[in-house]
Design a protein around this motif. Structure first.
Motif, PDB file in Angstrom:
ATOM      1  N   ASN A  88      10.129  -1.417  10.428  1.00  0.00           N
ATOM      2  CA  ASN A  88       9.825  -0.416   9.415  1.00  0.00           C
ATOM      3  C   ASN A  88       8.486   0.199   9.814  1.00  0.00           C
ATOM      4  N   VAL A  89       8.428   1.521   9.847  1.00  0.00           N
ATOM      5  CA  VAL A  89       7.207   2.211  10.271  1.00  0.00           C
ATOM      6  C   VAL A  89       6.493   2.763   9.041  1.00  0.00           C
ATOM      7  N   VAL A  90       5.221   2.392   8.912  1.00  0.00           N
ATOM      8  CA  VAL A  90       4.368   2.897   7.841  1.00  0.00           C
ATOM      9  C   VAL A  90       3.636   4.115   8.387  1.00  0.00           C
ATOM     10  N   PRO A  91       3.722   5.262   7.706  1.00  0.00           N
ATOM     11  CA  PRO A  91       3.037   6.454   8.217  1.00  0.00           C
ATOM     12  C   PRO A  91       1.523   6.276   8.226  1.00  0.00           C
ATOM     13  N   ASP A  92       0.885   6.855   9.228  1.00  0.00           N
ATOM     14  CA  ASP A  92      -0.581   6.830   9.237  1.00  0.00           C
ATOM     15  C   ASP A  92      -1.092   7.938   8.332  1.00  0.00           C
ATOM     16  N   GLN A  93      -2.409   7.994   8.165  1.00  0.00           N
ATOM     17  CA  GLN A  93      -2.995   8.971   7.244  1.00  0.00           C
ATOM     18  C   GLN A  93      -3.094  10.372   7.836  1.00  0.00           C
ATOM     19  N   GLY A  94      -2.906  10.489   9.119  1.00  0.00           N
ATOM     20  CA  GLY A  94      -3.060  11.817   9.728  1.00  0.00           C
ATOM     21  C   GLY A  94      -4.506  12.072  10.101  1.00  0.00           C
ATOM     22  N   MET A  95      -5.087  13.071   9.507  1.00  0.00           N
ATOM     23  CA  MET A  95      -6.469  13.458   9.835  1.00  0.00           C
ATOM     24  C   MET A  95      -7.469  12.414   9.329  1.00  0.00           C
ATOM     25  N   ALA A  96      -8.555  12.258  10.064  1.00  0.00           N
ATOM     26  CA  ALA A  96      -9.575  11.268   9.714  1.00  0.00           C
ATOM     27  C   ALA A  96     -10.164  11.516   8.338  1.00  0.00           C
ATOM     28  N   ILE A  97     -10.245  12.757   7.924  1.00  0.00           N
ATOM     29  CA  ILE A  97     -10.818  13.069   6.614  1.00  0.00           C
ATOM     30  C   ILE A  97      -9.974  12.484   5.486  1.00  0.00           C
TER      31      ILE A  97
ATOM     32  N   GLY B 183      -8.198   9.622   5.758  1.00  0.00           N
ATOM     33  CA  GLY B 183      -8.487   8.192   5.775  1.00  0.00           C
ATOM     34  C   GLY B 183      -9.829   7.869   5.156  1.00  0.00           C
ATOM     35  N   ALA B 184     -10.788   8.775   5.289  1.00  0.00           N
ATOM     36  CA  ALA B 184     -12.122   8.545   4.738  1.00  0.00           C
ATOM     37  C   ALA B 184     -12.107   8.527   3.213  1.00  0.00           C
ATOM     38  N   SER B 185     -11.118   9.161   2.613  1.00  0.00           N
ATOM     39  CA  SER B 185     -11.075   9.217   1.154  1.00  0.00           C
ATOM     40  C   SER B 185     -10.312   8.040   0.539  1.00  0.00           C
ATOM     41  N   LEU B 186      -9.761   7.187   1.371  1.00  0.00           N
ATOM     42  CA  LEU B 186      -8.989   6.052   0.873  1.00  0.00           C
ATOM     43  C   LEU B 186      -9.858   4.803   0.777  1.00  0.00           C
ATOM     44  N   ALA B 187      -9.388   3.838   0.020  1.00  0.00           N
ATOM     45  CA  ALA B 187     -10.117   2.573  -0.127  1.00  0.00           C
ATOM     46  C   ALA B 187     -10.234   1.884   1.232  1.00  0.00           C
ATOM     47  N   PRO B 188     -11.312   1.116   1.456  1.00  0.00           N
ATOM     48  CA  PRO B 188     -11.511   0.458   2.749  1.00  0.00           C
ATOM     49  C   PRO B 188     -10.362  -0.467   3.156  1.00  0.00           C
ATOM     50  N   ASP B 189      -9.701  -1.079   2.191  1.00  0.00           N
ATOM     51  CA  ASP B 189      -8.610  -1.996   2.512  1.00  0.00           C
ATOM     52  C   ASP B 189      -7.227  -1.343   2.371  1.00  0.00           C
ATOM     53  N   HIS B 190      -7.177  -0.030   2.343  1.00  0.00           N
ATOM     54  CA  HIS B 190      -5.920   0.700   2.138  1.00  0.00           C
ATOM     55  C   HIS B 190      -4.868   0.329   3.188  1.00  0.00           C
ATOM     56  N   ASN B 191      -5.249   0.343   4.457  1.00  0.00           N
ATOM     57  CA  ASN B 191      -4.278   0.039   5.520  1.00  0.00           C
ATOM     58  C   ASN B 191      -3.685  -1.348   5.362  1.00  0.00           C
TER      59      ASN B 191
ATOM     60  N   THR C  60      -3.494  -3.159   2.634  1.00  0.00           N
ATOM     61  CA  THR C  60      -2.684  -3.210   1.421  1.00  0.00           C
ATOM     62  C   THR C  60      -1.317  -2.591   1.650  1.00  0.00           C
ATOM     63  N   VAL C  61      -1.296  -1.430   2.295  1.00  0.00           N
ATOM     64  CA  VAL C  61      -0.029  -0.737   2.555  1.00  0.00           C
ATOM     65  C   VAL C  61       0.838  -1.558   3.508  1.00  0.00           C
TER      66      VAL C  61
ATOM     67  N   ALA D  28       5.243  -1.500  11.759  1.00  0.00           N
ATOM     68  CA  ALA D  28       4.416  -0.724  12.678  1.00  0.00           C
ATOM     69  C   ALA D  28       3.783   0.442  11.923  1.00  0.00           C
ATOM     70  N   ARG D  29       2.751   0.999  12.476  1.00  0.00           N
ATOM     71  CA  ARG D  29       2.093   2.164  11.882  1.00  0.00           C
ATOM     72  C   ARG D  29       2.241   3.325  12.848  1.00  0.00           C
ATOM     73  N   GLY D  30       2.604   4.492  12.315  1.00  0.00           N
ATOM     74  CA  GLY D  30       2.757   5.674  13.157  1.00  0.00           C
ATOM     75  C   GLY D  30       3.585   6.739  12.479  1.00  0.00           C
ATOM     76  N   THR D  31       4.209   7.563  13.314  1.00  0.00           N
ATOM     77  CA  THR D  31       5.047   8.637  12.777  1.00  0.00           C
ATOM     78  C   THR D  31       6.500   8.400  13.136  1.00  0.00           C
TER      79      THR D  31
END
Length: 91
Positions: free
Chosen positions: A39-48, A50-58, A60-61, A88-91
């Protein structure tokens, strides 16, 4: 013939994976192969983003995705089929 089979599933659309899961389970049984379920979990895309998410977001997801995949596998992969679960994490 096959010793390892890959089955990609979307735990957010469990009905969409039923036909391919049934085929993969049947083939794994017939070939005595190990079924690798991913199962692939999508990444956040742009760094900006990811910066707005909680530090433990990855973490947790990914933990939620792993639990979801384990639940899905318990319902759809019989005990007589050897299965290895991957998140996995990706697209």
């Amino acid at each position: 013939m096959f010793k390892k089979l890959l089955l990609a599933v979307d735990i957010n659309d469990p009905e969409g994976t039923l036909a391919s899961a049934e085929a993969a389970v049947g083939l794994a049984r017939h070939e005595a192969a190990t079924l690798h379920v991913v199962n692939v979990v999508p990444d956040q895309g742009m760094a900006i983003v990811g910066a707005s998410l909680a530090p433990d977001h990855n973490e947790t997801v990914e933990a939620a995705a792993k639990r979801g995949l384990e639940n899905w596998a318990q319902s759809h992969i019989p005990d007589d089929v050897s299965a290895v679960l991957h998140v996995a994490r990706g697209t």
